[in-house]
Motif scaffolding. Structure first.
Motif: not given
Ligand code: SF4
Length: 342
Positions: A94, A96-98, A100-101, A103-104, A139, A141-142, A175
């Motif tokens: 993903c 989006m770079g959150c 806490f995540c 996946t990021a 799951g 990805g955005e 997100v």
């Molecule tokens: S999967 Fe969701 S929470 Fe994780 S970085 Fe992407 S948008 Fe953010």
């Protein structure tokens, strides 16, 4: 090669078949979506691993390019009713770079096609003999950064001549991509559910943990939610990952309730599930209940999302195999990733 990711009429057109509801093509189409065909199916990637925790199952499929998708089968129950939800990925990684995540940490490796997303449901039905009642795009990805393929997936899942899944059984979780919310609204699909990750009481904190907020701040998100044509009995799910010392102060609960005033929603408080090398621990139960109570006192309808799958990195925010991004040096690492505006 048969392809997943097509509605029944598209399937018939692609394979030059009679598309009447009673034709033999329909039986073949339904067998395809049940994973009960011996014919070679493109994009139905093999399940290479699965992990179980209680009744929850996380499974991993590997695509021919070596990248892996992760999906989670989550049995749910309330009183006498039981149902099964499948959490699907819409991207590998993903952008989006959150912070806490998990996946990021991968960065975005690529979008998944509709066929690959439908392939997660077919794999769940075939490999784990599971009837899937609900599908949530929560799951990797955005979903709105892969809008067309996600929308095509919904078309396939809800096709009355196919799986015929009710739109109300599908939830897209974003997100908070404003353009995506507005595009979904313009489709006129009144029954589909929308979940939005808020995770912060104000722009300052949200921009620190969710880089998207630097491009699309909370005021833009609020305007998009207020414009969204909810049905009378429908409400948004607002996701709030509770992170100790970051967004869990009493004043934060009040600010969240103020921000959401006038928006029909339920806040799902999600106890933070630590990613690898997390700077924060998970909150204890007392802190979660205290925050929930503070939201409710402020007049905000709220619930706690029960934690499932944490020990197998299968819980919310924990999907992703970091070794994939090590194999891909072109991937932008966390912290440098800047969400691209539409
Ligand atoms: S999967 Fe969701 S929470 Fe994780 S970085 Fe992407 S948008 Fe953010």
């Amino acid at each position: 090669m048969i392809s997943l990711g097509l509605t029944y009429s598209e399937f018939c057109k692609r394979h030059d078949l009679n598309d009447s509801p009673k034709s033999d093509a329909r039986r073949r189409y339904l067998a395809l979506l049940a994973g009960q065909t011996e014919l070679p199916v493109g994009e139905l990637h093999p399940v290479i691993r699965h992990l179980r925790e209680g009744e929850l199952t996380k499974f991993i499929q590997r695509a021919p390019d070596g990248l892996e998708t992760e999906s989670v089968i989550i049995p749910m129950w309330r009183k006498d009713s039981r149902w099964t939800t499948l959490c699907v990925s819409s991207q590998v990684g993903c952008a989006m770079g959150c912070t806490f995540c998990e996946t990021a940490q991968l960065g975005k490796l690529r979008n998944l096609s509709a066929a690959e997303i439908v392939g997660q449901l077919v794999a769940a039905r075939r490999e784990f003999d599971t009837k899937i009642d609900n599908v949530v795009f929560m799951g990797m990805g955005e979903p709105f950064d892969n809008f067309d393929e996600v929308i095509q997936t919904v078309r396939v899942l809800t096709d009355p001549l196919g799986l015929s899944m009710g739109m109300s059984r599908i939830t897209i979780s974003t997100v908070g991509r404003v353009e995506g919310i507005r595009k979904l609204a313009s489709l006129g699909w009144r029954r589909i559910n929308l979940a939005v990750s808020l995770n912060a009481p104000n722009d300052e904190i949200r921009s620190q943990i969710m880089p998207i907020n630097r491009v699309e701040p909370m005021s833009m998100l609020r305007a998009a939610l207020l414009d969204y044509p909810l049905r009378t009995c429908q409400f948004f799910m607002i996701e709030y990952v509770l992170i100790p010392g970051v967004n869990d102060a009493p004043d934060h609960a009040r600010q969240v309730a103020d921000y959401l005033r006038g928006i029909k929603c339920c806040v799902n408080v999600i106890p933070y599930n630590p990613r690898h090398e997390s700077p924060w621990p998970a909150p204890d139960e007392h802190a979660v209940q205290r925050f929930l109570g503070q939201l409710q006192e402020a007049g905000q309808f709220s619930k706690k999302r029960e934690t499932k799958g944490r020990s197998h990195m299968a819980a919310c925010g924990q999907l992703g195999n970091r070794t994939m991004s090590r194999k891909r040096p072109d991937v932008i690492p966390l912290g440098v990733t800047k969400p691209a505006p539409y």
